[in-house]
Write a protein that holds these residues in place. Structure first.
Motif, PDB file in Angstrom:
ATOM      1  N   SER A 169       0.867  -1.185   0.000  1.00  0.00           N
ATOM      2  CA  SER A 169       0.000   0.000   0.000  1.00  0.00           C
ATOM      3  C   SER A 169       0.901   1.231   0.000  1.00  0.00           C
ATOM      4  O   SER A 169       2.001   1.205   0.540  1.00  0.00           O
ATOM      5  N   ASN A 170       0.465   2.275  -0.605  1.00  0.00           N
ATOM      6  CA  ASN A 170       1.234   3.521  -0.757  1.00  0.00           C
ATOM      7  C   ASN A 170       2.379   3.406  -1.760  1.00  0.00           C
ATOM      8  O   ASN A 170       3.188   4.313  -1.851  1.00  0.00           O
ATOM      9  N   LEU A 171       2.475   2.302  -2.470  1.00  0.00           N
ATOM     10  CA  LEU A 171       3.480   2.221  -3.532  1.00  0.00           C
ATOM     11  C   LEU A 171       2.767   2.316  -4.879  1.00  0.00           C
ATOM     12  O   LEU A 171       1.649   1.837  -5.019  1.00  0.00           O
ATOM     13  N   ARG A 174       4.495   0.324 -10.420  1.00  0.00           N
ATOM     14  CA  ARG A 174       5.818  -0.125 -10.772  1.00  0.00           C
ATOM     15  C   ARG A 174       6.597  -0.595  -9.541  1.00  0.00           C
ATOM     16  O   ARG A 174       7.214  -1.650  -9.535  1.00  0.00           O
ATOM     17  N   ASN A 175       6.507   0.209  -8.477  1.00  0.00           N
ATOM     18  CA  ASN A 175       7.185  -0.134  -7.230  1.00  0.00           C
ATOM     19  C   ASN A 175       6.584  -1.387  -6.588  1.00  0.00           C
ATOM     20  O   ASN A 175       7.297  -2.178  -5.972  1.00  0.00           O
ATOM     21  N   GLN A 176       5.252  -1.542  -6.721  1.00  0.00           N
ATOM     22  CA  GLN A 176       4.594  -2.733  -6.175  1.00  0.00           C
ATOM     23  C   GLN A 176       5.169  -3.973  -6.832  1.00  0.00           C
ATOM     24  O   GLN A 176       5.513  -4.948  -6.169  1.00  0.00           O
ATOM     25  N   GLN A 177       5.315  -3.900  -8.170  1.00  0.00           N
ATOM     26  CA  GLN A 177       5.805  -5.071  -8.887  1.00  0.00           C
ATOM     27  C   GLN A 177       7.241  -5.404  -8.522  1.00  0.00           C
ATOM     28  O   GLN A 177       7.576  -6.562  -8.289  1.00  0.00           O
ATOM     29  N   SER A 178       8.098  -4.379  -8.430  1.00  0.00           N
ATOM     30  CA  SER A 178       9.494  -4.672  -8.110  1.00  0.00           C
ATOM     31  C   SER A 178       9.616  -5.163  -6.664  1.00  0.00           C
ATOM     32  O   SER A 178      10.450  -6.015  -6.363  1.00  0.00           O
ATOM     33  N   MET A 179       8.762  -4.640  -5.785  1.00  0.00           N
ATOM     34  CA  MET A 179       8.788  -5.079  -4.382  1.00  0.00           C
ATOM     35  C   MET A 179       8.378  -6.551  -4.275  1.00  0.00           C
ATOM     36  O   MET A 179       9.039  -7.331  -3.576  1.00  0.00           O
ATOM     37  N   SER A 261     -13.790  -4.028  -5.223  1.00  0.00           N
ATOM     38  CA  SER A 261     -12.405  -4.095  -4.785  1.00  0.00           C
ATOM     39  C   SER A 261     -11.507  -3.644  -5.929  1.00  0.00           C
ATOM     40  O   SER A 261     -11.208  -4.389  -6.837  1.00  0.00           O
ATOM     41  N   HIS A 262     -11.125  -2.422  -5.873  1.00  0.00           N
ATOM     42  CA  HIS A 262     -10.409  -1.799  -6.973  1.00  0.00           C
ATOM     43  C   HIS A 262      -8.909  -2.034  -6.846  1.00  0.00           C
ATOM     44  O   HIS A 262      -8.369  -1.994  -5.753  1.00  0.00           O
ATOM     45  N   PRO A 263      -8.230  -2.308  -7.951  1.00  0.00           N
ATOM     46  CA  PRO A 263      -6.790  -2.588  -7.869  1.00  0.00           C
ATOM     47  C   PRO A 263      -5.990  -1.505  -7.155  1.00  0.00           C
ATOM     48  O   PRO A 263      -5.009  -1.803  -6.499  1.00  0.00           O
ATOM     49  N   HIS A 264      -6.393  -0.257  -7.330  1.00  0.00           N
ATOM     50  CA  HIS A 264      -5.598   0.807  -6.700  1.00  0.00           C
ATOM     51  C   HIS A 264      -6.305   1.374  -5.483  1.00  0.00           C
ATOM     52  O   HIS A 264      -5.919   2.400  -4.968  1.00  0.00           O
TER      53      HIS A 264
END
Lengths: 265, 278
Positions: A169-171, A174-179, A261-264
């Motif tokens: 959350s809060n990413l 792109r950052n979510q995927q790399s994390m 339930s929305h992806p973002h």
């Protein structure tokens, strides 16, 4: 992977005082597996984490973590709490924060084993690719950088289980995927059991082995493509739940919370 | 310069001032890190009621000061570090105890000098016994800070994480406020209850702008607190004005200078970084 499951719940119920959160949960988390914990806000996802950490006692039933009763401060668990974003005014170096994962719970100051601790800290920071900014002020780092150092802190004690409470959350996407990629890589390399609480399953789909759904006072576990279907979720929660898939294979679960339930979201 | 130490009262002032500056500089780091600046400020004001009350009862004001700051410190610590509305609660208690202090002053006949010393400090009136007491209190607070250093740092940075790792965060919060109460009681002798910020909060607030290494920040905080105290005493010796004024002014001026210099320093380090990568 060993035969013994990492975490087992039998007839497990959680409650805060007289307020019941969920009841009669039966599940077994395979050692070395990656499990996403999903469910609406307030359904009791973090409560499960608190039970595993030994911060909350079960209201009923039985829980076992790595073959023992949960206990506070278990060094075999690496943990990243929810909403762990640091105040911009917080002036602590990333490296010192990761060091707290080594011996922050011990009294006094670090007198001996400094070289060993520093090596472990550096290795952990390296393993999450955070060496470039580990010497900067934690409060001034971006959300993604802070999450990586939080992960380094969780990993530095060489745990067997990683408990990550909403690290995405809060990413941004792109950052979510790399994390997620990073967590998945580290976990495979070190044969870690990962439990990750998320709002949206989509960035995780490629990496997870299991999904643990927490909603409407119940827990349900299964493989992602088995459990995230209209039929199985509707059966589990005995209410009409619809799972929609878009052209890119992203899933949307409708009906477990009031809104989509929305992806973002 | 030799004049400075010719009088016993100046020697005592330097001795006590040095001990207190070390304690204040060290504990101030955690006050800033935990966002407890207001709590530290409030402790000293609440202590004022205890000190004036002790004077009315013909006791040593330091005893009353310590009793009230300790009581208030434990209560604030028990409220928890992150509790919303904590500062409002502290403020309400603070206002009431200051009211009590006013009552106690009015009950005591020779109030003027006693109250003035408590409010603004009286470092030039420190006896050799006071120095010994200050030294003992200083050693106790420093040992206590060292004993809780790692878990205190951990719970100050991330309380949830520390709790999950088995750190007793509530007990630490109470323990820290108790240590702070003793430190505040010591520091009141130098700068008084109204000016406590200058010794406990300002040096640490400046230090964290220079470094994000905890141990180094504590070191810088101690050096600054020592510099303000020593310079303040030295200047005051050659001037008719009170020591507290010089200590607080030095602290304030340094803080302002650091804040003004910050954008300049940032620009210089950016330029250097660019040159380094080029």
């Amino acid at each position: 992977m060993t035969d013994q499951p990492a975490i087992v719940g039998r007839g497990l119920s959680a409650a805060y005082g007289s307020r019941r959160i969920w009841t009669d949960a039966n599940f077994a988390i395979e050692a070395g597996s990656f499990t996403a914990i999903l469910g609406p806000n307030g359904s009791g996802k973090s409560t499960l984490v608190r039970l595993i950490l030994g911060l909350l006692a079960p209201a009923a039933g039985h829980i076992e973590v790595l073959g023992e009763q949960p206990r506070r401060g278990n060094p075999r668990i690496g943990y990243v709490p929810q909403g762990s974003y640091f105040d911009p005014e917080l002036s602590v170096r990333g490296r010192d924060f990761v060091g707290l994962g080594v011996d922050g719970h011990r009294w006094g100051v670090r007198i001996s084993g400094t070289a060993k601790a520093n090596a472990a800290i550096a290795a952990s920071i390296q393993s999450v690719d955070a060496t470039g900014y580990a010497d900067r002020n934690l409060g001034r780092l971006s959300g993604g950088e802070q999450q990586r150092l939080l992960l380094a802190q969780a990993l530095v004690g060489v745990p067997e289980i990683l408990l990550l409470d909403e690290p995405l959350s809060n990413l941004d996407v792109r950052n979510q995927q790399s994390m997620v990629q990073l967590i998945s890589d580290v976990a495979r390399r070190r044969q870690l059991t990962v439990l990750l609480i998320a709002h949206d399953v989509n960035p995780l789909l490629k990496h997870i082995d299991h999904v643990l759904y927490v909603a409407q006072g119940r827990l349900a576990m299964g493989k992602p493509d088995e459990i995230i279907t209209s039929e199985s979720l509707s059966t589990i929660y005995s209410s009409p739940v619809e799972v929609l898939r878009d052209s890119q294979g992203r899933v949307f679960v409708v009906g477990l919370e009031e809104e989509v339930s929305h992806p973002h979201g | 310069m030799g004049d400075l130490f010719r009088y016993e009262f100046m020697v005592h002032a330097f001795e006590a001032g040095t001990i207190i500056a070390i304690v204040a500089g060290a504990i101030g780091y955690f006050v800033v890190l935990r966002g407890s600046a207001f709590a530290a400020h409030a402790l000293s004001h609440i202590g004022f009621a205890g000190a004036t009350g002790a004077v009315v009862l013909a006791l040593n004001p330091i005893v009353g000061l310590l009793a009230f700051t300790l009581g208030a410190g434990v209560a604030i610590g028990a409220l928890g570090n992150r509790l919303r509305g904590r500062d409002v609660t502290i403020g309400i208690v603070l206002a009431w105890t200051l009211g009590l202090g006013v009552l106690f002053i009015s009950l005591y006949r020779g109030y003027a000098t006693e109250a003035y010393a408590l409010l603004f400090g009286e470092i030039l009136g420190i006896s050799s016994t006071d120095v010994v007491v200050t030294l003992m209190a200083g050693v106790i607070t420093l040992v206590a800070v060292i004993a809780v250093y790692r878990p205190l740092l951990f719970s100050s940075v991330d309380e949830n994480l520390a709790a999950a790792r088995g750190v007793p965060v509530t007990a630490l919060s109470i323990g820290f406020m108790a240590i702070l109460a003793v430190a505040v009681t010591e520091a009141v002798q130098v700068v008084g209850v109204l000016l406590i910020f200058a010794l406990i909060v300002t040096p640490a607030a400046i230090a964290v702008r220079f470094t994000s290494r905890p141990a180094l920040a504590i070191g810088i905080g101690i050096v600054l607190a020592l510099a303000f105290t020593w310079l303040g005493l030295a200047i005051a010796f050659y001037s008719p004005h009170p020591v507290s004024f010089f200590i607080t002014s030095l602290a304030f001026a340094t803080y302002v200078a650091v804040r003004i210099a910050e954008p300049v320093r940032a620009r210089i380090s950016r330029t250097t970084a660019r040159k380094a990568t080029a």
